[in-house]
Motif scaffolding. Structure first.
Motif, PDB file in Angstrom:
ATOM      1  N   LEU A  18       2.404  -5.012   3.194  1.00 31.11           N
ATOM      2  CA  LEU A  18       1.252  -5.572   3.900  1.00 31.11           C
ATOM      3  C   LEU A  18       1.712  -6.576   4.954  1.00 31.11           C
ATOM      4  CD1 LEU A  18      -1.384  -6.286   1.078  1.00 31.11           C
ATOM      5  CD2 LEU A  18      -1.448  -4.450   2.770  1.00 31.11           C
ATOM      6  N   GLN A  19       2.663  -7.417   4.558  1.00 34.13           N
ATOM      7  CA  GLN A  19       3.182  -8.425   5.484  1.00 34.13           C
ATOM      8  C   GLN A  19       3.886  -7.763   6.662  1.00 34.13           C
ATOM      9  OE1 GLN A  19       5.279 -11.661   3.562  1.00 34.13           O
ATOM     10  NE2 GLN A  19       6.571 -11.959   5.359  1.00 34.13           N
ATOM     11  N   ASP A  20       4.676  -6.714   6.401  1.00 29.58           N
ATOM     12  CA  ASP A  20       5.380  -5.995   7.463  1.00 29.58           C
ATOM     13  C   ASP A  20       4.403  -5.363   8.448  1.00 29.58           C
ATOM     14  OD1 ASP A  20       7.758  -6.673   6.255  1.00 29.58           O
ATOM     15  OD2 ASP A  20       8.036  -4.732   5.272  1.00 29.58           O
ATOM     16  N   LEU A  21       3.241  -4.956   7.925  1.00 35.01           N
ATOM     17  CA  LEU A  21       2.227  -4.315   8.769  1.00 35.01           C
ATOM     18  C   LEU A  21       1.327  -5.337   9.459  1.00 35.01           C
ATOM     19  CD1 LEU A  21       1.193  -1.381   6.406  1.00 35.01           C
ATOM     20  CD2 LEU A  21       2.431  -1.179   8.568  1.00 35.01           C
ATOM     21  N   GLY A  22       1.558  -6.618   9.212  1.00 33.34           N
ATOM     22  CA  GLY A  22       0.761  -7.655   9.862  1.00 33.34           C
ATOM     23  C   GLY A  22      -0.578  -7.890   9.218  1.00 33.34           C
ATOM     24  N   VAL A  23      -0.745  -7.430   7.964  1.00 32.73           N
ATOM     25  CA  VAL A  23      -2.018  -7.590   7.258  1.00 32.73           C
ATOM     26  C   VAL A  23      -1.949  -8.828   6.386  1.00 32.73           C
ATOM     27  CG1 VAL A  23      -3.598  -6.587   5.572  1.00 32.73           C
ATOM     28  CG2 VAL A  23      -2.474  -5.120   7.263  1.00 32.73           C
ATOM     29  N   GLN A  24      -2.879  -9.761   6.597  1.00 33.15           N
ATOM     30  CA  GLN A  24      -2.962 -10.954   5.770  1.00 33.15           C
ATOM     31  C   GLN A  24      -4.315 -10.967   5.077  1.00 33.15           C
ATOM     32  OE1 GLN A  24      -1.460 -14.026   8.792  1.00 33.15           O
ATOM     33  NE2 GLN A  24      -1.187 -15.067   6.855  1.00 33.15           N
ATOM     34  N   LEU A  25      -4.296 -10.869   3.763  1.00 35.58           N
ATOM     35  CA  LEU A  25      -5.540 -10.926   3.002  1.00 35.58           C
ATOM     36  C   LEU A  25      -5.841 -12.382   2.662  1.00 35.58           C
ATOM     37  CD1 LEU A  25      -5.041  -7.775   0.745  1.00 35.58           C
ATOM     38  CD2 LEU A  25      -6.359  -7.996   2.853  1.00 35.58           C
ATOM     39  N   GLU A  26      -7.111 -12.664   2.417  1.00 38.30           N
ATOM     40  CA  GLU A  26      -7.559 -14.053   2.302  1.00 38.30           C
ATOM     41  C   GLU A  26      -7.000 -14.765   1.072  1.00 38.30           C
ATOM     42  OE1 GLU A  26      -9.488 -15.808   4.501  1.00 38.30           O
ATOM     43  OE2 GLU A  26      -9.228 -14.092   5.812  1.00 38.30           O
ATOM     44  N   SER A  27      -6.834 -14.048  -0.048  1.00 32.67           N
ATOM     45  CA  SER A  27      -6.441 -14.711  -1.289  1.00 32.67           C
ATOM     46  C   SER A  27      -5.624 -13.765  -2.155  1.00 32.67           C
ATOM     47  CB  SER A  27      -7.694 -15.152  -2.056  1.00 32.67           C
ATOM     48  OG  SER A  27      -8.429 -14.007  -2.478  1.00 32.67           O
ATOM     49  N   GLU A  28      -5.035 -14.312  -3.211  1.00 30.50           N
ATOM     50  CA  GLU A  28      -4.288 -13.487  -4.163  1.00 30.50           C
ATOM     51  C   GLU A  28      -5.213 -12.499  -4.852  1.00 30.50           C
ATOM     52  OE1 GLU A  28      -0.905 -13.213  -5.016  1.00 30.50           O
ATOM     53  OE2 GLU A  28      -0.841 -14.198  -3.061  1.00 30.50           O
ATOM     54  N   ALA A  29      -6.464 -12.894  -5.050  1.00 28.99           N
ATOM     55  CA  ALA A  29      -7.436 -11.978  -5.663  1.00 28.99           C
ATOM     56  C   ALA A  29      -7.648 -10.754  -4.771  1.00 28.99           C
ATOM     57  CB  ALA A  29      -8.766 -12.696  -5.905  1.00 28.99           C
TER      58      ALA A  29
END
Length: 512
Positions: free
Chosen positions: A342-353
């Protein structure tokens, strides 16, 4: 030292004006983070005064983005400008982009204002904006069709009031390269204080010349900012394409002699993200980001590339983010590997949940198909990000029966405001039956103006990505759904479109 060309991305503002391309706040934020990863100089995050939703999107992006300037569009009036400034107050680097039409046609027919009134409003708006934010861009809408003498007066006045960037838009895509380049050059030569501002170009693609016109504005006219969008997204025939501008200047540095701050290895990822978020599929032969952009079918070409790749390739596929090793994850992959991808693809989700929920969906998908591609992950996350807290309709399950000689039938279970409902219908095919089953309960009255299916990757095991465009009461929205089962993907896309259709966010037409 070579001059730097500033890349001003307006995917989230002008690109979003494409019918059906409207995005949620979370979708805009995710794309903005990818643009920051791409090292775009300026991100035009939206038009803060147009709706509460757009205000919140600009505000969220201003708070999240640290390495790019965040910009909001505003009309040349105090209310719009104050609203933009409020949305941008937490930005590390903020810009207000204000505009007013200056062509005789627009002043008379649209604004119903005299040239003198337009001149005074332009001057006052920049003066007001300059007291709120230090970085001010001014655009004379329909600038290319404006009278040069009057345009010179307006632009000289707004520079004197503190405008730091002057953008000359070809709002309707009427320009041709040589003439447009000389038009910019003439303005810069005639306006005494032209050296006090950065000059910018913003070209539409109605005649297929947006990139050529923009490059002419840079080379002939001396512009040092180009306004563009990922995949050339935009209303009508679209805007100048970011990936084409960037790779033209980079590949032909011998001619343009300009430096860029763009990290080109993130171009393809940005293209995929915008395509999957909006449902606007990239044509296979699209320059730089199309699936065939680096494919060679001719035997002569294949032979040449195998012997020396520069015989037929003027840039490397890897330099823009294409990779031959696209298979990265499978059902045995762990949470950390998924999170890293996800990080490599530039995707940042709001929380660990959110990460945990996305990982569970990934595992469910991995049980259904053996190979998980980057496109699958982006589709999986796109589908989730489209389902916000205010989602009214949600997909639960689907059963359909089709047999040669028999009329197909579908039963769809979905939620309406959190409560499960069942829809049943026959149809001309399983997709038609499924969508009619949903509509039999919802009764939206919407007209479907587009239905398209796109395979996310290249095998029969691929997820299908379905785009549904609905129109109702003058509003046009896109819904996108992805699933290995095309019928399920279609139902998800239809429900996604219904969610957007029931959202009452008002939009205001803005400058191109």
């Amino acid at each position: 030292m070579a001059d730097k060309l500033i890349i001003f991305d307006t995917t989230l503002r002008d690109g979003e004006q494409s019918p059906g391309a409207s995005m949620t706040r979370d979708e805009k934020l995710r794309i903005a983070r990818q643009l920051e990863r791409l090292k775009v100089d300026v991100i035009e995050a939206g038009f803060a005064a147009s709706s509460n939703g757009d205000f919140e999107a600009v505000q969220s992006i201003a708070q999240a983005i640290k390495d790019s300037t965040v910009c909001s569009l505003s009309r040349a009036n105090d209310r719009d400008i104050a609203r933009a400034a409020e949305a941008l107050k937490d930005a590390q680097s903020a810009r207000i982009h204000t505009f007013i039409a200056t062509s005789p046609l627009h002043m008379e027919k649209k604004l119903r204002m005299t040239p003198e009134q337009v001149l005074e409003q332009a001057r006052q708006s920049v003066r007001f904006a300059r007291n709120l934010v230090g970085d001010i861009e001014f655009s004379p809408e329909d600038g290319y069709r404006s009278e040069p003498d009057f345009l010179c007066r307006v632009l000289e006045a707004v520079i004197a009031e503190g405008a730091t960037t002057i953008n000359v838009p070809d709002t309707v895509g009427y320009a041709v390269p040589e003439l447009y380049g000389h038009f910019i050059k003439t303005l810069r030569e005639r306006i005494p204080n032209s050296d006090k501002a950065v000059w910018s170009v913003h070209c539409h693609n109605d005649l297929g010349m947006a990139v050529a016109n923009s490059l002419a504005g840079v080379k002939i006219g001396g512009a040092r900012q180009v306004e563009c969008t990922i995949n050339g997204l935009g209303e009508r025939a679209g805007n100048c394409s970011l990936e084409e501008i960037v790779m033209a200047v980079k590949t032909r540095r011998d001619y343009f002699g300009l430096d860029l701050g763009i990290d080109t290895q993130h171009i393809v990822a940005a293209s995929r993200m915008v395509s999957q978020t909006t449902g606007f599929v990239v044509q296979p032969n699209k320059a730089v980001v199309g699936a065939n952009a680096f494919a060679h079918a001719s035997g002569i070409h294949q032979d040449g590339v195998l012997k020396a790749r520069d015989t037929y390739e003027i840039m490397r596929a890897e330099d823009v983010g294409w990779t031959a090793n696209k298979i990265v994850l499978g059902k045995l992959s762990g949470r950390n590997a998924f999170k890293q991808r996800l990080q490599d693809l530039g995707v940042q989700l709001e929380s660990e949940a959110d990460v945990n929920a996305a990982f569970l969906r990934f595992k469910e998908l991995a049980d259904r198909k053996s190979e998980i591609f980057d496109e699958d992950i982006l589709a999986l996350v796109s589908g989730e990000s489209a389902a916000g807290e205010d989602e009214r309709y949600g997909f639960v399950s689907l059963a359909q029966r089709s047999e040669t000689g028999e009329r197909p039938h579908a039963t769809v279970v979905f939620t309406v405001d959190g409560k499960e409902v069942h829809g049943n219908s026959d149809g001309n095919g399983p997709v038609d039956a499924s969508l009619k089953a949903i509509e039999s309960h919802v009764r939206s009255g919407a007209e479907m103006v587009l239905y398209s299916v796109n395979a996310i990757s290249g095998s029969t095991e691929s997820q299908g990505e379905v785009t549904v465009r609905l129109q109702n009461s003058g509003r046009v929205v896109n819904g996108v759904g992805a699933d290995p089962d095309i019928v399920v993907a279609s139902a998800k896309a239809y429900l996604s479109a219904l969610n957007k259709l029931q959202s009452k966010a008002d939009r205001v037409a803005a400058q191109g």
